[in-house]
Design a protein around this motif. Structure first.
Motif, PDB file in Angstrom:
ATOM      1  N   ASN A 213       0.840  -1.185   0.000  1.00 57.30           N
ATOM      2  CA  ASN A 213       0.000   0.000   0.000  1.00 57.30           C
ATOM      3  C   ASN A 213       0.884   1.246   0.000  1.00 57.30           C
ATOM      4  O   ASN A 213       2.090   1.157  -0.212  1.00 57.30           O
ATOM      5  CB  ASN A 213      -0.941  -0.008   1.207  1.00 57.30           C
ATOM      6  CG  ASN A 213      -2.395   0.004   0.780  1.00 57.30           C
ATOM      7  OD1 ASN A 213      -2.761   0.577  -0.243  1.00 57.30           O
ATOM      8  ND2 ASN A 213      -3.245  -0.632   1.570  1.00 57.30           N
ATOM      9  N   VAL A 214       0.301   2.392   0.225  1.00 56.62           N
ATOM     10  CA  VAL A 214       1.095   3.621   0.225  1.00 56.62           C
ATOM     11  C   VAL A 214       2.260   3.507   1.206  1.00 56.62           C
ATOM     12  O   VAL A 214       2.152   2.838   2.231  1.00 56.62           O
ATOM     13  CB  VAL A 214       0.236   4.845   0.578  1.00 56.62           C
ATOM     14  CG1 VAL A 214      -0.770   5.144  -0.501  1.00 56.62           C
ATOM     15  CG2 VAL A 214      -0.447   4.666   1.923  1.00 56.62           C
ATOM     16  N   SER A 215       3.367   4.129   0.870  1.00 56.40           N
ATOM     17  CA  SER A 215       4.583   4.068   1.683  1.00 56.40           C
ATOM     18  C   SER A 215       4.896   5.439   2.274  1.00 56.40           C
ATOM     19  O   SER A 215       4.550   6.470   1.712  1.00 56.40           O
ATOM     20  CB  SER A 215       5.752   3.590   0.824  1.00 56.40           C
ATOM     21  OG  SER A 215       5.527   2.287   0.347  1.00 56.40           O
ATOM     22  N   TYR A 216       5.601   5.414   3.395  1.00 58.58           N
ATOM     23  CA  TYR A 216       5.995   6.644   4.083  1.00 58.58           C
ATOM     24  C   TYR A 216       7.440   6.966   3.750  1.00 58.58           C
ATOM     25  O   TYR A 216       8.301   6.080   3.749  1.00 58.58           O
ATOM     26  CB  TYR A 216       5.817   6.477   5.593  1.00 58.58           C
ATOM     27  CG  TYR A 216       4.381   6.233   5.983  1.00 58.58           C
ATOM     28  CD1 TYR A 216       3.535   7.282   6.301  1.00 58.58           C
ATOM     29  CD2 TYR A 216       3.859   4.937   5.989  1.00 58.58           C
ATOM     30  CE1 TYR A 216       2.201   7.060   6.638  1.00 58.58           C
ATOM     31  CE2 TYR A 216       2.535   4.702   6.320  1.00 58.58           C
ATOM     32  CZ  TYR A 216       1.713   5.766   6.642  1.00 58.58           C
ATOM     33  OH  TYR A 216       0.385   5.533   6.954  1.00 58.58           O
ATOM     34  N   ALA A 217       7.706   8.236   3.489  1.00 55.69           N
ATOM     35  CA  ALA A 217       9.034   8.664   3.079  1.00 55.69           C
ATOM     36  C   ALA A 217       9.533   9.790   3.984  1.00 55.69           C
ATOM     37  O   ALA A 217       8.762  10.394   4.743  1.00 55.69           O
ATOM     38  CB  ALA A 217       9.008   9.136   1.629  1.00 55.69           C
ATOM     39  N   ILE A 218      10.839  10.065   3.899  1.00 55.57           N
ATOM     40  CA  ILE A 218      11.468  11.110   4.716  1.00 55.57           C
ATOM     41  C   ILE A 218      11.912  12.248   3.812  1.00 55.57           C
ATOM     42  O   ILE A 218      12.634  12.035   2.831  1.00 55.57           O
ATOM     43  CB  ILE A 218      12.688  10.553   5.474  1.00 55.57           C
ATOM     44  CG1 ILE A 218      12.270   9.373   6.357  1.00 55.57           C
ATOM     45  CG2 ILE A 218      13.338  11.649   6.323  1.00 55.57           C
ATOM     46  CD1 ILE A 218      13.452   8.639   6.984  1.00 55.57           C
ATOM     47  N   SER A 219      11.503  13.453   4.150  1.00 57.25           N
ATOM     48  CA  SER A 219      11.894  14.621   3.379  1.00 57.25           C
ATOM     49  C   SER A 219      13.394  14.851   3.441  1.00 57.25           C
ATOM     50  O   SER A 219      14.016  14.689   4.499  1.00 57.25           O
ATOM     51  CB  SER A 219      11.169  15.861   3.911  1.00 57.25           C
ATOM     52  OG  SER A 219      11.721  17.035   3.367  1.00 57.25           O
ATOM     53  N   SER A 220      13.976  15.229   2.328  1.00 60.18           N
ATOM     54  CA  SER A 220      15.412  15.542   2.288  1.00 60.18           C
ATOM     55  C   SER A 220      15.745  16.740   3.170  1.00 60.18           C
ATOM     56  O   SER A 220      16.887  16.892   3.614  1.00 60.18           O
ATOM     57  CB  SER A 220      15.849  15.832   0.848  1.00 60.18           C
ATOM     58  OG  SER A 220      15.625  14.718   0.028  1.00 60.18           O
ATOM     59  N   ASP A 221      14.763  17.592   3.423  1.00 63.96           N
ATOM     60  CA  ASP A 221      14.978  18.789   4.244  1.00 63.96           C
ATOM     61  C   ASP A 221      14.680  18.574   5.721  1.00 63.96           C
ATOM     62  O   ASP A 221      14.806  19.501   6.521  1.00 63.96           O
ATOM     63  CB  ASP A 221      14.081  19.932   3.731  1.00 63.96           C
ATOM     64  CG  ASP A 221      14.466  20.392   2.333  1.00 63.96           C
ATOM     65  OD1 ASP A 221      15.646  20.240   1.969  1.00 63.96           O
ATOM     66  OD2 ASP A 221      13.578  20.872   1.604  1.00 63.96           O
ATOM     67  N   ASP A 226      16.794  11.195  11.630  1.00 63.15           N
ATOM     68  CA  ASP A 226      17.187  10.079  12.495  1.00 63.15           C
ATOM     69  C   ASP A 226      16.007   9.579  13.317  1.00 63.15           C
ATOM     70  O   ASP A 226      15.840   8.370  13.507  1.00 63.15           O
ATOM     71  CB  ASP A 226      18.333  10.504  13.417  1.00 63.15           C
ATOM     72  CG  ASP A 226      19.654  10.689  12.673  1.00 63.15           C
ATOM     73  OD1 ASP A 226      19.783  10.144  11.557  1.00 63.15           O
ATOM     74  OD2 ASP A 226      20.543  11.376  13.211  1.00 63.15           O
ATOM     75  N   ALA A 227      15.185  10.511  13.791  1.00 61.39           N
ATOM     76  CA  ALA A 227      13.993  10.107  14.548  1.00 61.39           C
ATOM     77  C   ALA A 227      13.017   9.355  13.651  1.00 61.39           C
ATOM     78  O   ALA A 227      12.408   8.360  14.062  1.00 61.39           O
ATOM     79  CB  ALA A 227      13.316  11.343  15.146  1.00 61.39           C
ATOM     80  N   ALA A 228      12.873   9.817  12.405  1.00 61.93           N
ATOM     81  CA  ALA A 228      11.984   9.142  11.457  1.00 61.93           C
ATOM     82  C   ALA A 228      12.461   7.721  11.191  1.00 61.93           C
ATOM     83  O   ALA A 228      11.666   6.781  11.114  1.00 61.93           O
ATOM     84  CB  ALA A 228      11.910   9.939  10.160  1.00 61.93           C
ATOM     85  N   LYS A 229      13.769   7.553  11.059  1.00 59.44           N
ATOM     86  CA  LYS A 229      14.319   6.218  10.804  1.00 59.44           C
ATOM     87  C   LYS A 229      14.097   5.297  12.001  1.00 59.44           C
ATOM     88  O   LYS A 229      13.849   4.092  11.829  1.00 59.44           O
ATOM     89  CB  LYS A 229      15.797   6.323  10.460  1.00 59.44           C
ATOM     90  CG  LYS A 229      16.058   6.957   9.093  1.00 59.44           C
ATOM     91  CD  LYS A 229      17.546   7.152   8.823  1.00 59.44           C
ATOM     92  CE  LYS A 229      17.760   7.856   7.482  1.00 59.44           C
ATOM     93  NZ  LYS A 229      19.216   8.114   7.232  1.00 59.44           N
ATOM     94  N   LYS A 230      14.162   5.845  13.205  1.00 60.82           N
ATOM     95  CA  LYS A 230      13.877   5.035  14.397  1.00 60.82           C
ATOM     96  C   LYS A 230      12.416   4.586  14.390  1.00 60.82           C
ATOM     97  O   LYS A 230      12.108   3.452  14.746  1.00 60.82           O
ATOM     98  CB  LYS A 230      14.189   5.832  15.662  1.00 60.82           C
ATOM     99  CG  LYS A 230      15.673   6.026  15.925  1.00 60.82           C
ATOM    100  CD  LYS A 230      15.915   6.834  17.194  1.00 60.82           C
ATOM    101  CE  LYS A 230      17.396   7.055  17.430  1.00 60.82           C
ATOM    102  NZ  LYS A 230      17.647   7.875  18.645  1.00 60.82           N
ATOM    103  N   LEU A 231      11.538   5.486  13.986  1.00 62.19           N
ATOM    104  CA  LEU A 231      10.115   5.132  13.880  1.00 62.19           C
ATOM    105  C   LEU A 231       9.915   4.045  12.829  1.00 62.19           C
ATOM    106  O   LEU A 231       9.200   3.064  13.060  1.00 62.19           O
ATOM    107  CB  LEU A 231       9.282   6.360  13.525  1.00 62.19           C
ATOM    108  CG  LEU A 231       7.788   6.105  13.282  1.00 62.19           C
ATOM    109  CD1 LEU A 231       7.115   5.544  14.529  1.00 62.19           C
ATOM    110  CD2 LEU A 231       7.089   7.368  12.806  1.00 62.19           C
ATOM    111  N   PHE A 232      10.570   4.199  11.684  1.00 62.23           N
ATOM    112  CA  PHE A 232      10.467   3.203  10.614  1.00 62.23           C
ATOM    113  C   PHE A 232      10.974   1.841  11.085  1.00 62.23           C
ATOM    114  O   PHE A 232      10.392   0.806  10.748  1.00 62.23           O
ATOM    115  CB  PHE A 232      11.255   3.649   9.386  1.00 62.23           C
ATOM    116  CG  PHE A 232      10.599   4.744   8.577  1.00 62.23           C
ATOM    117  CD1 PHE A 232       9.384   5.291   8.956  1.00 62.23           C
ATOM    118  CD2 PHE A 232      11.203   5.228   7.422  1.00 62.23           C
ATOM    119  CE1 PHE A 232       8.776   6.289   8.207  1.00 62.23           C
ATOM    120  CE2 PHE A 232      10.610   6.226   6.662  1.00 62.23           C
ATOM    121  CZ  PHE A 232       9.401   6.760   7.060  1.00 62.23           C
ATOM    122  N   ALA A 233      12.068   1.868  11.851  1.00 64.82           N
ATOM    123  CA  ALA A 233      12.633   0.607  12.348  1.00 64.82           C
ATOM    124  C   ALA A 233      11.619  -0.117  13.236  1.00 64.82           C
ATOM    125  O   ALA A 233      11.473  -1.348  13.173  1.00 64.82           O
ATOM    126  CB  ALA A 233      13.926   0.872  13.115  1.00 64.82           C
TER     127      ALA A 233
END
Length: 321
Positions: A213-221, A226-233
């Protein structure tokens, strides 16, 4: 968040981050990672769940018409339609007033008749042909749906389509897993199944459209990558994915995660287990092409475009967008 095609555009333009080398990507099975990966091996988004698209069918109406199981060939579908009509049961509802539903019939036909949807996408984007004998033959299935729908397909919207199926006024509709909760709100006793759509006379080629389904991405800005990547993990761990999908009532994208399901999710997972699935074609298209497909298929339904013109128009849009 967005579909594969949306994230590919944003990633190529530098707006979102490539996360292909992040350790949590290893939480996905290979068949899921294949759908996430760009041709050059980048991954721009994290999906939490998968979904399926096919034909919902009323098991009780099928039984009344003497149909033992959902057909796996076009001839079988025609025979089922004839049996339903003989039992005075309207075979299909079509939501022609909501063109996105018509576009989905085109997307599943493209996917169901291609040997490799992602390769076909790259071929068309590079100026190659969309048309094939298999695709043209697949349109016979669309024609059967349109020719055997209830008499109000030009004015039926999505909600009307749901109601007609839920109330037992038609035997079949083409829709995705997302529709099931809406159907149950109308009639929680309706006895439905979800089946792959046949586009040929080869039963072995009939596969269910199943995709992340739809995927979540991290803005380059982002200042919080790092917090987003922890959430993704965490969301891609078995614990996190189970909690997320348990609350969303969706089918987990992470292997071996189990959540309380329903008959339609069980049908989808049975196709996954049997490896009888194909990815969705629309996820490899831009938003502009997906919108164009709505008008293209509306013109086909109202006989303003013939088969060749329909495929040519879709090819032109897909190639430039």
């Amino acid at each position: 968040m967005g579909e594969y095609g949306d994230l590919l555009e944003l990633g190529n333009a530098g707006y979102i981050v490539d996360i292909a080398k992040e350790p949590f990507i290893g939480n996905y099975a290979d068949q899921i990672k294949t759908q996430m990966s760009t041709p050059d091996g980048k991954i721009y988004g994290v999906p939490l769940d998968v979904s399926g698209m096919g034909i919902y069918y009323n098991k009780d109406l099928f039984k009344k018409a003497g149909i033992a199981e959902f057909p796996k060939t076009q001839t079988g579908l025609k025979e089922a339609i004839d049996k339903l009509k003989a039992a005075e049961i309207t075979p299909f509802a079509v939501a022609g007033a909501d063109p996105w539903t018509l576009a989905h019939s085109l997307f599943t036909t493209i996917a169901g008749t291609a040997s490799d949807v992602k390769a076909l996408s790259e071929q068309v984007k590079s100026g190659g042909a969309l048309s094939s004998d298999a695709l043209k033959n697949g349109f016979k299935t669309i024609d059967m749906m349109l020719a055997n729908a209830d008499g109000k397909m030009a004015t039926n919207d999505y909600n009307a389509e749901m109601a007609l199926l839920a109330q037992g006024k038609v035997a079949m509709i083409q829709q995705g897993y997302w529709a099931y909760s809406s159907i149950l709100k109308i009639n929680d006793k309706v006895n439905l199944g979800l089946a792959a759509i046949p586009y040929s006379e080869k039963a072995e080629d009939t596969k269910l459209g199943v995709n992340i389904n739809v995927s979540y991405a991290i803005s380059s800005d982002s200042k919080h990558a790092d917090a987003a990547k922890k959430l993704f993990a965490w969301l891609t761990s078995k614990e996190g994915n189970q909690i997320a999908n348990g609350n969303m009532q969706q089918i987990p994208a992470i292997e071996d995660v189990k959540v309380a399901g329903d008959p339609i999710s069980a049908d989808i997972q049975s196709y996954i287990a049997a490896k009888k699935v194909v990815p969705w074609a629309q996820v490899y298209m831009s938003g502009g092409t997906r919108t164009d497909a709505e008008m293209i298929m509306s013109a086909y339904m109202f006989k303003k475009k013939n088969l060749d013109q329909t495929i040519e128009a879709m090819q032109a849009s897909w190639a430039k967008k």
